[in-house]
Design a protein around this motif. Structure first.
Motif, PDB file in Angstrom:
ATOM      1  N   ILE A 161     -14.879   4.511  -6.613  1.00  0.00           N
ATOM      2  CA  ILE A 161     -15.319   4.235  -5.244  1.00  0.00           C
ATOM      3  C   ILE A 161     -14.235   4.634  -4.239  1.00  0.00           C
ATOM      4  CG2 ILE A 161     -16.216   2.441  -3.701  1.00  0.00           C
ATOM      5  CD1 ILE A 161     -18.003   2.949  -6.068  1.00  0.00           C
ATOM      6  N   GLU A 162     -12.978   4.341  -4.624  1.00  0.00           N
ATOM      7  CA  GLU A 162     -11.839   4.696  -3.781  1.00  0.00           C
ATOM      8  C   GLU A 162     -11.814   6.194  -3.481  1.00  0.00           C
ATOM      9  OE1 GLU A 162      -7.671   4.136  -5.156  1.00  0.00           O
ATOM     10  OE2 GLU A 162      -8.335   2.063  -5.206  1.00  0.00           O
ATOM     11  N   ALA A 163     -11.950   6.982  -4.556  1.00  0.00           N
ATOM     12  CA  ALA A 163     -11.890   8.432  -4.390  1.00  0.00           C
ATOM     13  C   ALA A 163     -13.032   8.924  -3.508  1.00  0.00           C
ATOM     14  CB  ALA A 163     -11.936   9.112  -5.755  1.00  0.00           C
ATOM     15  N   ALA A 165     -14.580   7.161  -1.089  1.00  0.00           N
ATOM     16  CA  ALA A 165     -14.301   6.754   0.292  1.00  0.00           C
ATOM     17  C   ALA A 165     -13.267   7.673   0.928  1.00  0.00           C
ATOM     18  CB  ALA A 165     -13.813   5.304   0.326  1.00  0.00           C
ATOM     19  N   ALA A 166     -12.272   8.094   0.124  1.00  0.00           N
ATOM     20  CA  ALA A 166     -11.210   8.943   0.667  1.00  0.00           C
ATOM     21  C   ALA A 166     -11.737  10.307   1.095  1.00  0.00           C
ATOM     22  CB  ALA A 166     -10.105   9.121  -0.369  1.00  0.00           C
ATOM     23  N   HIS A 168     -14.413  10.734   2.811  1.00  0.00           N
ATOM     24  CA  HIS A 168     -15.170  10.510   4.052  1.00  0.00           C
ATOM     25  C   HIS A 168     -16.533  11.177   4.039  1.00  0.00           C
ATOM     26  CE1 HIS A 168     -11.635   8.780   5.896  1.00  0.00           C
ATOM     27  NE2 HIS A 168     -10.949   9.776   5.392  1.00  0.00           N
TER      28      HIS A 168
ATOM     29  N   ALA B  32      -6.363   6.280  -7.173  1.00  0.00           N
ATOM     30  CA  ALA B  32      -6.868   7.639  -7.066  1.00  0.00           C
ATOM     31  C   ALA B  32      -6.351   8.308  -5.792  1.00  0.00           C
ATOM     32  CB  ALA B  32      -8.390   7.622  -7.082  1.00  0.00           C
ATOM     33  N   VAL B  33      -6.217   7.510  -4.723  1.00  0.00           N
ATOM     34  CA  VAL B  33      -5.685   8.040  -3.478  1.00  0.00           C
ATOM     35  C   VAL B  33      -4.270   7.494  -3.322  1.00  0.00           C
ATOM     36  CG1 VAL B  33      -6.052   8.210  -1.002  1.00  0.00           C
ATOM     37  CG2 VAL B  33      -7.993   7.901  -2.542  1.00  0.00           C
ATOM     38  N   ASP B  58      -8.136   5.187   6.965  1.00  0.00           N
ATOM     39  CA  ASP B  58      -8.091   5.406   5.523  1.00  0.00           C
ATOM     40  C   ASP B  58      -7.515   4.201   4.813  1.00  0.00           C
ATOM     41  OD1 ASP B  58      -9.274   7.704   4.930  1.00  0.00           O
ATOM     42  OD2 ASP B  58      -7.474   8.735   4.190  1.00  0.00           O
ATOM     43  N   VAL B  61      -9.968   1.272   4.859  1.00  0.00           N
ATOM     44  CA  VAL B  61     -11.105   1.383   3.945  1.00  0.00           C
ATOM     45  C   VAL B  61     -10.634   1.273   2.498  1.00  0.00           C
ATOM     46  CG1 VAL B  61     -12.845   2.942   3.065  1.00  0.00           C
ATOM     47  CG2 VAL B  61     -12.516   2.709   5.516  1.00  0.00           C
ATOM     48  N   ILE B  62      -9.566   2.016   2.163  1.00  0.00           N
ATOM     49  CA  ILE B  62      -9.188   2.083   0.752  1.00  0.00           C
ATOM     50  C   ILE B  62      -8.407   0.856   0.308  1.00  0.00           C
ATOM     51  CG2 ILE B  62      -7.752   3.375  -0.876  1.00  0.00           C
ATOM     52  CD1 ILE B  62      -8.853   5.881   0.612  1.00  0.00           C
ATOM     53  N   ILE B  66     -11.285  -1.857  -0.574  1.00  0.00           N
ATOM     54  CA  ILE B  66     -11.516  -1.549  -1.984  1.00  0.00           C
ATOM     55  C   ILE B  66     -10.407  -2.074  -2.888  1.00  0.00           C
ATOM     56  CG2 ILE B  66     -11.955   0.252  -3.661  1.00  0.00           C
ATOM     57  CD1 ILE B  66     -12.907   2.013  -1.376  1.00  0.00           C
ATOM     58  N   PRO B 313      -9.317  10.653 -11.290  1.00  0.00           N
ATOM     59  CA  PRO B 313     -10.104   9.574 -10.704  1.00  0.00           C
ATOM     60  C   PRO B 313     -11.069   8.899 -11.673  1.00  0.00           C
ATOM     61  CG  PRO B 313     -11.096  11.669 -10.143  1.00  0.00           C
ATOM     62  CD  PRO B 313      -9.858  11.977 -10.958  1.00  0.00           C
ATOM     63  N   GLN B 315     -12.258   6.301 -14.311  1.00  0.00           N
ATOM     64  CA  GLN B 315     -11.729   4.988 -14.618  1.00  0.00           C
ATOM     65  C   GLN B 315     -12.152   4.565 -15.999  1.00  0.00           C
ATOM     66  OE1 GLN B 315     -12.473   2.258 -11.236  1.00  0.00           O
ATOM     67  NE2 GLN B 315     -13.996   3.773 -10.706  1.00  0.00           N
TER      68      GLN B 315
END
Lengths: 401, 339
Positions: A161-163, A165-166, A168, B32-33, B58, B61-62, B66, B313, B315
């Motif tokens: 989900i993180e990836a 959202a990143a 956009h 992941a980010v 960013d 949100v992240i 999350i 990414p 999991q």
């Protein structure tokens, strides 16, 4: 055993008194003599609080500490909850549509950044000519080759989900066949629009593609694409008209044998290619008993796999296996190996149908230049064209009626 | 044996809390980010000091939406499972007892499956139904596990194991016969998975529930110490064995139910963490329960961070990670202690 164990401290007597003070519904406790009496949840709470206050002193400190941490955590949670939410996309105008699973989705317009959650969706987006707007897809998206170069967001069942959202995205396209409702809910909660497709027949694959094109502002491309697909399907149907359908076993998985059930796009695709699945199950992907396969004696085994080495090894192995050896299709080497086109509910499914129809009825398609020409659709759409993998057919008799 | 003093309890807890804080910071940083520690510190400072408008979108949100909720969820789930494990090990007087031994997780899984069948589109149905399934199982095992009107450890254990295997069989039956395609992801859930983001209200409920149930077990800690010597002995020493067992059974089951309904059955943590904490801090339950809570939180946050980052990414399910990392660590500690 004594009827009721004595309490060690005056504290306990207090608790017992509380029993009679409050009468409310709570937990049933049977004491050792077998009588049921009502113990109040409140009584537990009171005992807990009293223990907290006057219980062994060093540990009262610990408990107070715990309570403080608890209240801090609660405050933190409340503060987080009060924080304002951002609009991830920043787009002003949104349209409201119903997706194929019946959910209402607010989709920002125009859709500039798309994330795909399934290989079939990725294929559909590229076929619609909006591949350049695709900013992320799954680890399993390998067709067309450009799909492999997009940012990956994990597998379809466990997307990160993180990836997502990143990246956009304006829109995430999911499909009910392999994505989890959980993933969809998680994305929704972040304010990301998720559109889910749910094609269960070849016809629905076509209409779903056209709808998606409309939604993404590629309506014309979608209509053209679907018209050409319909024309190709019509051509296959015309050539197979009057020929009896052949009994086949679609082998989705070998150990254990998994085939297709009746309400799937794949079953429909088989039918359109002149094949009739010997398995008639209400489940989508039923596990089949080998006994039943031997009993049903399919004429052909159909396997869809791009890894030809693996397929050849598996097929060679089948001859050695008890049970499988008894199968006419195995004895006569009537295997049809198709590219993975037929196992994805995307426009490429039509390639798969054509491959299968040609493998089953070579005479109906013999020496046919015009038919091969139809594949030019593929070349035009994809810069580095990989025409669907050649179809390998290990039939001995050719299978002509 | 060293006497347990408040000083020792606080130092042990402070040590573990410091480790947990370090791991949480690491978990916030990795993912992941990627974010640098500088970014992380700056944005966290903005958040804490009330300048939330300066926080980048960013990051908000992240991190805030999350990663942080996921880490908090991991902390609560890990703490709940470990305290429940410690509680069941004392209640059943069996070192092999874990939070799932009495079938709570199977009941929760059955509830989740039924919810997915009935209403896959409703977001909160799954955890709610899973919790209901857990509560129903707790009640059923309670009534099956009594002997002469009392909870009897061995009867309870047998009743729990039988209920668990029956429910597991039901799950397998449903999964192979039913046609719903929404069940596809359930295997992930069965292995334990923290990836579903939950509404914050649910996290709030989890935290409250955890402190209530763990606190209830903590009030029986001194009684549990005596109970380990044997039920009859405890009774002669003035412990109300019936009540202690009931409190521990209900609280530990509720903790398990809470954890399972949001994360699926994450294995090994509830079994191993109490044992590891016994090795480090001794087996006095007054110390074991708080240290188990912190240790469980550390274990899950660590395992989940590995699960998120090892092949990002993509999991891994956190349950696979806890088993994969937990078993060797435990064997190492056990051998070292025996040597």
């Amino acid at each position: 055993m004594p009827a009721q164990a004595a309490y060690p401290s005056p504290l306990a007597d207090m608790t017992l008194q509380r029993h009679s003070l409050f009468h409310g519904a709570a937990i049933f406790i049977k004491d050792t003599s077998g009588r049921i009496h009502l113990a109040l949840t409140r009584a537990f709470l009171v005992r807990w609080m009293v223990a907290l206050a006057i219980g062994d002193l060093p540990f009262a400190g610990l408990r107070v500490g715990l309570l403080m941490i608890a209240s801090l955590a609660l405050c933190g949670a409340a503060k987080l909850q009060a924080m304002p939410r951002d609009d991830l996309t920043g787009s002003a105008s949104r349209i409201e549509v119903k997706d194929e699973t019946g959910r209402t989705v607010q989709i920002p317009q125009p859709v500039r950044r798309i994330v795909s959650l399934a290989p079939s969706v990725t294929e559909t987006l590229f076929a619609l000519g909006v591949g350049d707007r695709l900013v992320g897809d799954t680890d399993f998206c390998d067709y067309p080759p450009e799909a492999k170069r997009k940012a990956h967001i994990g597998g379809p069942v466990n997307p990160n989900i993180e990836a997502i959202a990143a990246l956009h995205p304006d829109l995430v396209v999911a499909t009910r066949e392999i994505n989890r409702p959980d993933s969809v809910h998680s994305l929704e909660r972040l304010g990301i629009a998720v559109y889910a497709t749910d094609p269960q027949t070849v016809e629905q694959v076509l209409t779903s593609t056209e709808l998606l094109g409309e939604l993404l502002g590629a309506g014309d491309a979608g209509r053209l694409l679907v018209a050409s697909l319909r024309q190709r399907l019509g051509e296959v149907g015309r050539r197979l008209a009057g020929l009896p359908a052949k009994n086949v076993l679609m082998v989705v998985w070998l150990d254990p044998v998994i085939s297709v059930g009746r309400n799937t796009f794949l079953d429909d695709a088989l039918r359109r290619a002149g094949a009739r699945s010997v398995i008639d199950s209400p489940q989508s992907w039923p596990t089949i008993d080998l006994e039943q396969v031997v009993h049903l004696q399919p004429e052909y085994l159909i396997i869809s796999n791009d890894n030809l080495k693996q397929v050849q090894r598996e097929l060679a192995e089948l001859h050695e296996r008890p049970g499988w050896r008894r199968l006419g299709a195995v004895r006569n080497r009537r295997f049809i190996v198709l590219s993975e086109a037929i196992s994805h509910p995307s426009p490429r499914l039509v390639d798969g149908i054509e491959q299968l129809a040609r493998a089953l009825y070579p005479s109906a398609f013999a020496a046919d230049a015009a038919f091969v020409g139809d594949h030019r659709w593929n070349r035009r759409k994809f810069a580095i064209a990989r025409i669907s993998q050649p179809c390998f057919s290990f039939t001995q008799t050719g299978g002509c009626p | 044996m060293k006497r347990l003093t408040l000083r020792r309890v606080l130092w042990s807890c402070a040590l573990l809390a410091a480790v947990l804080l370090g791991i949480v910071l690491l978990a916030l940083r990795l993912g992941a980010v990627p974010f640098s520690f500088g970014d992380l510190g700056q944005n966290l400072w903005f958040l804490v000091s009330g300048q939330s408008e300066k926080v980048s979108t960013d990051f908000r949100v992240i991190m805030v939406d999350i990663r942080l909720p996921r880490i908090l969820l991991g902390i609560v789930v890990g703490a709940a499972l470990s305290v429940a494990g410690a509680g069941f090990q004392a209640l059943l007087r069996n070192p092999l007892a874990d939070p799932y031994v009495l079938g709570v997780s199977s009941g929760a899984a059955l509830g989740a499956i039924l919810a997915l069948l009935a209403a896959p589109a409703l977001p909160l149905m799954t955890p709610a139904a899973a919790f209901l399934g857990a509560v129903a199982t707790i009640a059923a095992v309670y009534f099956l596990g009594r002997r002469q009107g009392q909870l009897d450890s061995s009867t309870l254990l047998l009743a729990g194991i039988v209920t668990a295997s029956f429910l597991t069989a039901m799950i397998m039956f449903l999964m192979t016969t039913l046609t719903s395609r929404d069940l596809r992801g359930i295997s992930f859930w069965l292995m334990g998975d923290l990836s579903a983001s939950l509404p914050r209200g649910l996290l709030w409920i989890m935290i409250t529930g955890f402190f209530a149930a763990a606190g209830a077990i903590l009030t029986t800690a001194s009684d549990l110490n005596v109970l380990l010597a044997g039920e009859r002995e405890a009774m002669h020493l003035g412990v109300n064995v019936t009540r202690v067992k009931l409190v521990v059974y209900i609280s530990a089951s509720v903790l398990t139910g809470l954890a399972v309904s949001v994360s699926g059955a994450i294995g090994y943590v509830g079994l191993l963490v109490p044992h590891v904490m016994r090795m480090f801090f001794g087996s006095d339950y007054r110390l074991l329960i708080p240290t188990s809570a912190l240790g469980g939180a550390i274990a899950i946050v660590l395992a989940d961070t590995l699960a998120r980052t090892l092949i990002a990414p993509t999991q891994l399910p956190v349950g696979a990670m806890t088993a994969m990392a937990g078993a060797p660590v435990f064997i190492y500690l056990l051998r070292r202690r025996l040597a």
